[in-house]
Design a protein around this motif. Structure first.
Motif, PDB file in Angstrom:
ATOM      1  N   VAL A 141     -49.583  14.863 -11.675  1.00 44.71           N
ATOM      2  CA  VAL A 141     -50.484  15.997 -11.878  1.00 44.71           C
ATOM      3  C   VAL A 141     -51.933  15.543 -11.888  1.00 44.71           C
ATOM      4  O   VAL A 141     -52.798  16.155 -11.257  1.00 44.71           O
ATOM      5  N   HIS A 142     -52.209  14.457 -12.584  1.00 43.54           N
ATOM      6  CA  HIS A 142     -53.566  13.923 -12.644  1.00 43.54           C
ATOM      7  C   HIS A 142     -53.817  13.014 -11.446  1.00 43.54           C
ATOM      8  O   HIS A 142     -52.896  12.357 -10.951  1.00 43.54           O
ATOM      9  N   PRO A 143     -55.051  12.968 -10.960  1.00 42.94           N
ATOM     10  CA  PRO A 143     -55.336  12.215  -9.728  1.00 42.94           C
ATOM     11  C   PRO A 143     -55.103  10.724  -9.883  1.00 42.94           C
ATOM     12  O   PRO A 143     -55.182  10.161 -10.985  1.00 42.94           O
ATOM     13  N   ASN A 144     -54.817  10.104  -8.757  1.00 40.83           N
ATOM     14  CA  ASN A 144     -54.652   8.651  -8.739  1.00 40.83           C
ATOM     15  C   ASN A 144     -56.012   7.972  -8.810  1.00 40.83           C
ATOM     16  O   ASN A 144     -57.040   8.534  -8.418  1.00 40.83           O
ATOM     17  N   VAL A 145     -56.002   6.755  -9.316  1.00 39.70           N
ATOM     18  CA  VAL A 145     -57.211   5.931  -9.323  1.00 39.70           C
ATOM     19  C   VAL A 145     -56.901   4.619  -8.617  1.00 39.70           C
ATOM     20  O   VAL A 145     -55.782   4.127  -8.656  1.00 39.70           O
ATOM     21  N   GLY A 146     -57.921   4.073  -7.969  1.00 39.12           N
ATOM     22  CA  GLY A 146     -57.704   2.833  -7.238  1.00 39.12           C
ATOM     23  C   GLY A 146     -56.845   3.083  -6.015  1.00 39.12           C
ATOM     24  O   GLY A 146     -56.700   4.214  -5.539  1.00 39.12           O
ATOM     25  N   THR A 147     -56.276   2.039  -5.504  1.00 45.40           N
ATOM     26  CA  THR A 147     -55.421   2.140  -4.324  1.00 45.40           C
ATOM     27  C   THR A 147     -53.985   1.791  -4.696  1.00 45.40           C
ATOM     28  O   THR A 147     -53.732   1.062  -5.652  1.00 45.40           O
ATOM     29  N   ARG A 148     -53.075   2.319  -3.933  1.00 44.54           N
ATOM     30  CA  ARG A 148     -51.667   2.000  -4.137  1.00 44.54           C
ATOM     31  C   ARG A 148     -51.451   0.511  -3.863  1.00 44.54           C
ATOM     32  O   ARG A 148     -52.219  -0.109  -3.133  1.00 44.54           O
ATOM     33  N   ALA A 149     -50.388  -0.052  -4.425  1.00 50.42           N
ATOM     34  CA  ALA A 149     -50.151  -1.483  -4.242  1.00 50.42           C
ATOM     35  C   ALA A 149     -48.659  -1.769  -4.194  1.00 50.42           C
ATOM     36  O   ALA A 149     -47.875  -1.158  -4.933  1.00 50.42           O
ATOM     37  N   VAL A 150     -48.272  -2.683  -3.327  1.00 50.83           N
ATOM     38  CA  VAL A 150     -46.884  -3.132  -3.279  1.00 50.83           C
ATOM     39  C   VAL A 150     -46.617  -4.000  -4.502  1.00 50.83           C
ATOM     40  O   VAL A 150     -47.286  -4.998  -4.724  1.00 50.83           O
ATOM     41  N   GLU A 151     -45.629  -3.610  -5.296  1.00 52.00           N
ATOM     42  CA  GLU A 151     -45.293  -4.360  -6.506  1.00 52.00           C
ATOM     43  C   GLU A 151     -44.251  -5.436  -6.238  1.00 52.00           C
ATOM     44  O   GLU A 151     -44.277  -6.494  -6.864  1.00 52.00           O
ATOM     45  N   LYS A 152     -43.342  -5.166  -5.322  1.00 43.42           N
ATOM     46  CA  LYS A 152     -42.341  -6.166  -4.949  1.00 43.42           C
ATOM     47  C   LYS A 152     -41.668  -5.710  -3.667  1.00 43.42           C
ATOM     48  O   LYS A 152     -41.749  -4.529  -3.277  1.00 43.42           O
ATOM     49  N   HIS A 153     -40.978  -6.643  -3.013  1.00 44.36           N
ATOM     50  CA  HIS A 153     -40.242  -6.288  -1.807  1.00 44.36           C
ATOM     51  C   HIS A 153     -39.181  -7.339  -1.543  1.00 44.36           C
ATOM     52  O   HIS A 153     -39.248  -8.476  -2.027  1.00 44.36           O
ATOM     53  N   ASP A 154     -38.182  -6.948  -0.769  1.00 44.78           N
ATOM     54  CA  ASP A 154     -37.158  -7.869  -0.303  1.00 44.78           C
ATOM     55  C   ASP A 154     -36.694  -7.381   1.059  1.00 44.78           C
ATOM     56  O   ASP A 154     -37.327  -6.512   1.670  1.00 44.78           O
ATOM     57  N   LYS A 155     -35.608  -7.920   1.560  1.00 41.49           N
ATOM     58  CA  LYS A 155     -35.166  -7.581   2.909  1.00 41.49           C
ATOM     59  C   LYS A 155     -34.652  -6.162   3.041  1.00 41.49           C
ATOM     60  O   LYS A 155     -34.559  -5.629   4.153  1.00 41.49           O
ATOM     61  N   PHE A 156     -34.308  -5.521   1.921  1.00 38.38           N
ATOM     62  CA  PHE A 156     -33.757  -4.171   1.967  1.00 38.38           C
ATOM     63  C   PHE A 156     -34.629  -3.140   1.273  1.00 38.38           C
ATOM     64  O   PHE A 156     -34.287  -1.955   1.281  1.00 38.38           O
ATOM     65  N   SER A 157     -35.752  -3.548   0.661  1.00 43.65           N
ATOM     66  CA  SER A 157     -36.494  -2.592  -0.149  1.00 43.65           C
ATOM     67  C   SER A 157     -37.958  -2.973  -0.295  1.00 43.65           C
ATOM     68  O   SER A 157     -38.353  -4.120  -0.039  1.00 43.65           O
ATOM     69  N   VAL A 158     -38.744  -1.998  -0.722  1.00 48.73           N
ATOM     70  CA  VAL A 158     -40.126  -2.234  -1.121  1.00 48.73           C
ATOM     71  C   VAL A 158     -40.457  -1.235  -2.226  1.00 48.73           C
ATOM     72  O   VAL A 158     -40.024  -0.082  -2.190  1.00 48.73           O
ATOM     73  N   THR A 159     -41.201  -1.694  -3.224  1.00 42.40           N
ATOM     74  CA  THR A 159     -41.629  -0.842  -4.330  1.00 42.40           C
ATOM     75  C   THR A 159     -43.137  -0.691  -4.280  1.00 42.40           C
ATOM     76  O   THR A 159     -43.865  -1.688  -4.293  1.00 42.40           O
ATOM     77  N   MET A 160     -43.604   0.570  -4.207  1.00 43.37           N
ATOM     78  CA  MET A 160     -45.030   0.866  -4.156  1.00 43.37           C
ATOM     79  C   MET A 160     -45.449   1.522  -5.464  1.00 43.37           C
ATOM     80  O   MET A 160     -44.790   2.457  -5.941  1.00 43.37           O
ATOM     81  N   GLY A 161     -46.552   1.031  -6.058  1.00 40.37           N
ATOM     82  CA  GLY A 161     -46.999   1.526  -7.346  1.00 40.37           C
ATOM     83  C   GLY A 161     -48.333   2.240  -7.277  1.00 40.37           C
ATOM     84  O   GLY A 161     -49.195   1.930  -6.441  1.00 40.37           O
ATOM     85  N   TYR A 162     -48.507   3.201  -8.195  1.00 35.52           N
ATOM     86  CA  TYR A 162     -49.727   3.999  -8.310  1.00 35.52           C
ATOM     87  C   TYR A 162     -50.196   4.010  -9.759  1.00 35.52           C
ATOM     88  O   TYR A 162     -49.385   3.877 -10.685  1.00 35.52           O
ATOM     89  N   LYS A 163     -51.506   4.220  -9.967  1.00 37.54           N
ATOM     90  CA  LYS A 163     -52.075   4.417 -11.292  1.00 37.54           C
ATOM     91  C   LYS A 163     -52.827   5.738 -11.316  1.00 37.54           C
ATOM     92  O   LYS A 163     -53.426   6.136 -10.316  1.00 37.54           O
ATOM     93  N   THR A 164     -52.790   6.419 -12.477  1.00 39.24           N
ATOM     94  CA  THR A 164     -53.441   7.719 -12.591  1.00 39.24           C
ATOM     95  C   THR A 164     -54.670   7.632 -13.492  1.00 39.24           C
ATOM     96  O   THR A 164     -54.887   6.650 -14.203  1.00 39.24           O
ATOM     97  N   SER A 165     -55.452   8.705 -13.469  1.00 40.19           N
ATOM     98  CA  SER A 165     -56.699   8.746 -14.248  1.00 40.19           C
ATOM     99  C   SER A 165     -56.445   8.822 -15.744  1.00 40.19           C
ATOM    100  O   SER A 165     -57.373   8.667 -16.548  1.00 40.19           O
ATOM    101  N   THR A 166     -55.203   9.067 -16.156  1.00 36.23           N
ATOM    102  CA  THR A 166     -54.851   9.136 -17.578  1.00 36.23           C
ATOM    103  C   THR A 166     -54.169   7.856 -18.044  1.00 36.23           C
ATOM    104  O   THR A 166     -53.468   7.863 -19.054  1.00 36.23           O
ATOM    105  N   ASN A 167     -54.371   6.768 -17.301  1.00 34.51           N
ATOM    106  CA  ASN A 167     -53.739   5.478 -17.600  1.00 34.51           C
ATOM    107  C   ASN A 167     -52.227   5.512 -17.455  1.00 34.51           C
ATOM    108  O   ASN A 167     -51.520   4.683 -18.056  1.00 34.51           O
ATOM    109  N   GLY A 168     -51.742   6.456 -16.685  1.00 32.32           N
ATOM    110  CA  GLY A 168     -50.326   6.504 -16.385  1.00 32.32           C
ATOM    111  C   GLY A 168     -50.011   5.732 -15.112  1.00 32.32           C
ATOM    112  O   GLY A 168     -50.911   5.294 -14.382  1.00 32.32           O
TER     113      GLY A 168
END
Length: 231
Positions: free
Chosen positions: A44-71
């Motif tokens: 609901v609250h806007p994102n801050v900064g840029t998205r970032a890859v947190e981890k990855h392997d041959k079958f997956s990738v995890t992308m993370g976001y941060k919000t303006s409410t420290n979420g």
């Protein structure tokens, strides 16, 4: 990212999900599933900064976001998951459909469910299972399905077939609590004529894990129920 059966775009503003098979074009030389955003998942609250890859392997990738409410929220894109899985930490989920538009939302009562679940209908007549592990629930207003407060939990969505969608919803619900976050892939050659591909999924949650395979893979599957708890 093509993580069968979905196409997923992770943009700075959030996550776009496309079920390209509904727009499949078949020619003599190619089979094409065009990407058109059916759903968008964000906070609901806007994102801050840029998205970032947190981890990855041959079958997956995890992308993370941060919000303006420290979420925070992150998407675990794991090949062959029938669900799109987004984990929220102190962030309020938001589900929209800017192109297709949400035309109907029906809450579903499911025995032993600790969260809330819905069948969401879009303007292109697609129906989606939407599950939120937080019992606070989601509110439908206009073209958005949102939480009134930050949660610490998971939102999972899955396409439902045009026919027998209620039966498909009922079949998927027992698997919403456990989700894959990655995979360990090992390829072995026990002989000159045999190759063995072993996939061990790293998972979170309780209950059984549900993953997909293509019909021609069925005869080759051995022990199709291997997973490991995430530490």
């Amino acid at each position: 990212v093509a993580v069968y059966p979905y196409g997923i775009k992770t943009l700075d503003v959030g996550i776009q999900v496309s079920y390209g098979a509904s727009r499949r074009i078949v020619s003599k030389t190619a089979i094409t599933d065009n990407f058109v955003a059916d759903l968008q998942l964000a906070a609901v609250h806007p994102n801050v900064g840029t998205r970032a890859v947190e981890k990855h392997d041959k079958f997956s990738v995890t992308m993370g976001y941060k919000t303006s409410t420290n979420g925070k929220y992150r998407i675990h894109m794991v090949k062959s998951s029938p669900f799109v899985t987004v984990v929220y930490e102190n962030a309020a989920p938001s589900i929209t459909s800017e192109l297709m538009h949400i035309t109907h939302v029906e809450a579903q009562q499911v025995k032993d469910s600790s969260g809330v679940q819905y069948i969401v209908t879009l303007g292109n007549f697609q129906r989606w299972l939407v599950y939120c592990s937080d019992p606070l629930g989601l509110v439908w207003s206009g073209n958005s399905l949102t939480s009134l407060a930050p949660i610490r939990g998971v939102v999972r969505v899955a396409i439902l077939p045009a026919q027998n969608f209620q039966a498909a919803f009922n079949s998927l619900m027992p698997y919403v609590k456990r989700y894959a976050t990655g995979a360990n892939v090992q390829l072995q050659y026990p002989s000159d004529r045999v190759a063995v591909l072993r996939v061990e999924y790293t998972t979170v949650g309780e209950g059984p894990l549900l993953m997909l395979y293509l019909p021609h893979h069925q005869a080759l599957l051995v022990e199709p129920n291997t997973f490991a708890e995430e530490n």
